[in-house]
Enzyme design. Structure first.
Site, PDB file in Angstrom:
ATOM      1  N   LYS A  46      46.023  47.171  55.739  1.00  0.00           N
ATOM      2  CA  LYS A  46      45.212  48.069  56.570  1.00  0.00           C
ATOM      3  C   LYS A  46      44.130  47.303  57.344  1.00  0.00           C
ATOM      4  O   LYS A  46      43.932  47.531  58.526  1.00  0.00           O
ATOM      5  CB  LYS A  46      44.522  49.140  55.697  1.00  0.00           C
ATOM      6  CG  LYS A  46      45.479  50.028  54.927  1.00  0.00           C
ATOM      7  CD  LYS A  46      44.721  51.095  54.153  1.00  0.00           C
ATOM      8  CE  LYS A  46      43.788  50.584  53.068  1.00  0.00           C
ATOM      9  NZ  LYS A  46      44.474  49.968  51.907  1.00  0.00           N
TER      10      LYS A  46
ATOM     11  N   ARG B 119      40.166  58.485  50.773  1.00  0.00           N
ATOM     12  CA  ARG B 119      40.883  57.944  49.624  1.00  0.00           C
ATOM     13  C   ARG B 119      41.216  59.018  48.603  1.00  0.00           C
ATOM     14  O   ARG B 119      41.897  58.726  47.616  1.00  0.00           O
ATOM     15  CB  ARG B 119      39.987  56.932  48.921  1.00  0.00           C
ATOM     16  CG  ARG B 119      40.165  55.477  49.374  1.00  0.00           C
ATOM     17  CD  ARG B 119      40.896  54.691  48.398  1.00  0.00           C
ATOM     18  NE  ARG B 119      40.567  53.326  48.056  1.00  0.00           N
ATOM     19  CZ  ARG B 119      40.215  52.316  48.803  1.00  0.00           C
ATOM     20  NH1 ARG B 119      39.941  52.450  50.054  1.00  0.00           N
ATOM     21  NH2 ARG B 119      40.080  51.122  48.284  1.00  0.00           N
TER      22      ARG B 119
ATOM     23  N   ARG C  80      45.294  36.622  47.780  1.00  0.00           N
ATOM     24  CA  ARG C  80      44.313  36.934  48.826  1.00  0.00           C
ATOM     25  C   ARG C  80      42.966  36.296  48.510  1.00  0.00           C
ATOM     26  O   ARG C  80      42.555  36.241  47.359  1.00  0.00           O
ATOM     27  CB  ARG C  80      44.154  38.454  48.924  1.00  0.00           C
ATOM     28  CG  ARG C  80      43.179  38.897  49.999  1.00  0.00           C
ATOM     29  CD  ARG C  80      43.513  40.277  50.492  1.00  0.00           C
ATOM     30  NE  ARG C  80      42.867  41.317  49.724  1.00  0.00           N
ATOM     31  CZ  ARG C  80      42.930  42.612  50.037  1.00  0.00           C
ATOM     32  NH1 ARG C  80      43.621  43.026  51.084  1.00  0.00           N
ATOM     33  NH2 ARG C  80      42.326  43.498  49.295  1.00  0.00           N
TER      34      ARG C  80
ATOM     35  N   ARG D 250      38.038  38.003  45.255  1.00  0.00           N
ATOM     36  CA  ARG D 250      37.149  39.127  44.968  1.00  0.00           C
ATOM     37  C   ARG D 250      37.146  39.452  43.470  1.00  0.00           C
ATOM     38  O   ARG D 250      38.135  39.257  42.794  1.00  0.00           O
ATOM     39  CB  ARG D 250      37.607  40.368  45.745  1.00  0.00           C
ATOM     40  CG  ARG D 250      37.076  40.405  47.155  1.00  0.00           C
ATOM     41  CD  ARG D 250      37.736  41.453  48.027  1.00  0.00           C
ATOM     42  NE  ARG D 250      38.071  42.712  47.379  1.00  0.00           N
ATOM     43  CZ  ARG D 250      38.709  43.707  48.007  1.00  0.00           C
ATOM     44  NH1 ARG D 250      39.056  43.590  49.274  1.00  0.00           N
ATOM     45  NH2 ARG D 250      38.992  44.813  47.367  1.00  0.00           N
TER      46      ARG D 250
ATOM     47  N   ARG E 157      43.789  49.255  40.356  1.00  0.00           N
ATOM     48  CA  ARG E 157      43.610  49.777  41.718  1.00  0.00           C
ATOM     49  C   ARG E 157      44.905  50.406  42.227  1.00  0.00           C
ATOM     50  O   ARG E 157      44.871  51.414  42.936  1.00  0.00           O
ATOM     51  CB  ARG E 157      43.159  48.670  42.668  1.00  0.00           C
ATOM     52  CG  ARG E 157      41.653  48.454  42.655  1.00  0.00           C
ATOM     53  CD  ARG E 157      41.278  47.095  43.169  1.00  0.00           C
ATOM     54  NE  ARG E 157      41.571  46.909  44.579  1.00  0.00           N
ATOM     55  CZ  ARG E 157      41.857  45.729  45.134  1.00  0.00           C
ATOM     56  NH1 ARG E 157      41.901  44.644  44.387  1.00  0.00           N
ATOM     57  NH2 ARG E 157      42.097  45.645  46.411  1.00  0.00           N
TER      58      ARG E 157
HETATM   59  P1  ADP Z   1      41.483  47.658  48.975  1.00  0.00           P
HETATM   60  O1  ADP Z   1      41.837  46.239  49.213  1.00  0.00           O
HETATM   61  O2  ADP Z   1      41.677  48.100  47.560  1.00  0.00           O
HETATM   62  O3  ADP Z   1      42.011  48.597  49.993  1.00  0.00           O
HETATM   63  P2  ADP Z   1      38.753  48.203  49.818  1.00  0.00           P
HETATM   64  O4  ADP Z   1      38.080  47.030  50.395  1.00  0.00           O
HETATM   65  O5  ADP Z   1      39.213  49.274  50.746  1.00  0.00           O
HETATM   66  O6  ADP Z   1      39.938  47.631  48.949  1.00  0.00           O
HETATM   67  O7  ADP Z   1      37.820  48.885  48.700  1.00  0.00           O
HETATM   68  C1  ADP Z   1      37.282  48.162  47.618  1.00  0.00           C
HETATM   69  C2  ADP Z   1      36.674  49.128  46.613  1.00  0.00           C
HETATM   70  O8  ADP Z   1      35.631  49.882  47.237  1.00  0.00           O
HETATM   71  C3  ADP Z   1      37.619  50.166  46.064  1.00  0.00           C
HETATM   72  O9  ADP Z   1      38.357  49.677  44.967  1.00  0.00           O
HETATM   73  C4  ADP Z   1      36.640  51.267  45.648  1.00  0.00           C
HETATM   74  O10 ADP Z   1      35.963  50.945  44.460  1.00  0.00           O
HETATM   75  C5  ADP Z   1      35.624  51.224  46.757  1.00  0.00           C
HETATM   76  N1  ADP Z   1      35.975  52.137  47.900  1.00  0.00           N
HETATM   77  C6  ADP Z   1      36.280  51.758  49.171  1.00  0.00           C
HETATM   78  N2  ADP Z   1      36.542  52.830  49.942  1.00  0.00           N
HETATM   79  C7  ADP Z   1      36.415  53.915  49.137  1.00  0.00           C
HETATM   80  C8  ADP Z   1      36.572  55.321  49.337  1.00  0.00           C
HETATM   81  N3  ADP Z   1      36.922  55.839  50.532  1.00  0.00           N
HETATM   82  N4  ADP Z   1      36.369  56.145  48.274  1.00  0.00           N
HETATM   83  C9  ADP Z   1      36.008  55.647  47.063  1.00  0.00           C
HETATM   84  N5  ADP Z   1      35.847  54.340  46.804  1.00  0.00           N
HETATM   85  C10 ADP Z   1      36.048  53.480  47.827  1.00  0.00           C
END
Ligand code: ADP
Ligand code: ZN
Length: 215
Positions: free
Chosen positions: A13, A88, A127, A162, A173
């Site tokens: 994404k 989400r 990553r 990370r 996740r």
């Molecule tokens: P990913 O690589 O899992 O898509 P993100 O960078 O989008 O990771 O998000 C990292 C973390 O931030 C998630 O695991 C969650 O804890 C939190 N997070 C991000 N966006 C949201 C959201 N829309 N609702 C709830 N938690 C979120």
């Protein structure tokens, strides 16, 4: 363009969003980047989000909606936006609909990037992310390493794995995604906004989106 990007962690994404911003000046809005920035800066928001993020759990819908209500009203959103990692959960999607109605904004579509689980697992364990919260450039030790090992090409900061990219947190996740976020595919299908792309290369995803939007 005004798009939601749906897909499991590691589906691409963020990469796709960054490529799309170059097409028409739309901005990428990544709730993950915003939250990691807040944690690094030690703000009130960061303190509230930190534990959930580290465990691979979701941050509360209220906290996220507070961020997005502000963010979507910033002037740079007028040229369009790519929502990366938001919504989400079904409650976030419902709240987003209300918010967009209030702001008089109409979405073009919700794009589901569908990538096989084995590809996702491989990508997430390899990553690496720039530790500078204003940069957060993404690398991959196998397919896209930085020019100098461990150093960001763009800003020179250390490139790290990370906290939530340990095998245990990754698997958690992915489970969280299947339970809480995957239902959004049906939600946006019912809204008549869903587009599904089965592609593992981001260029192929971009082409499919451009074609659908008539660009
Ligand atoms: P990913 O690589 O899992 O898509 P993100 O960078 O989008 O990771 O998000 C990292 C973390 O931030 C998630 O695991 C969650 O804890 C939190 N997070 C991000 N966006 C949201 C959201 N829309 N609702 C709830 N938690 C979120
Ligand atoms: Zn950097």
């Amino acid at each position: 363009m005004k798009l939601i990007l749906l897909g499991a962690p590691g589906a691409g994404k963020g990469t796709v969003a960054k490529l799309l911003t170059a097409l028409d000046g739309s901005v990428q809005i990544s709730t993950g980047d915003i939250l990691r920035g807040a944690v690094a800066a030690g703000t009130e928001l960061g303190k509230k989000a930190e534990a959930a993020m580290k465990a691979g759990d979701l941050v509360s819908d209220d906290l996220i909606m507070g961020i997005m209500e502000q963010r979507l009203q910033e002037p740079d959103c007028e040229n369009g936006f790519l929502l990366d990692g938001f919504p989400r959960t079904i409650p976030q999607a419902e709240a987003l609909n209300e918010l967009l109605k209030k702001l008089g904004i109409e979405l073009d579509m919700a794009v589901e990037i569908d990538v096989p689980r084995d590809v996702i697992l491989d990508r997430l364990t390899t990553r690496r992310t720039c530790s500078n919260s204003d940069c957060q450039a993404i690398y991959n030790v196998k397919s896209n390493p930085p020019k100098v090992e461990g150093v960001c090409d763009k800003c020179g900061s250390p490139v790290v794995q990370r906290d939530d990219e340990t095998e245990e947190a990754i698997s958690h996740r992915l489970d969280t995604y299947n339970e809480k976020t995957a239902p959004l595919v049906d939600f946006y299908r019912n809204e008549g906004l869903l587009m599904t792309v089965n592609a593992t290369s981001s260029d192929a995803v971009i082409s499919a989106i451009k074609e659908k939007l008539g660009m």
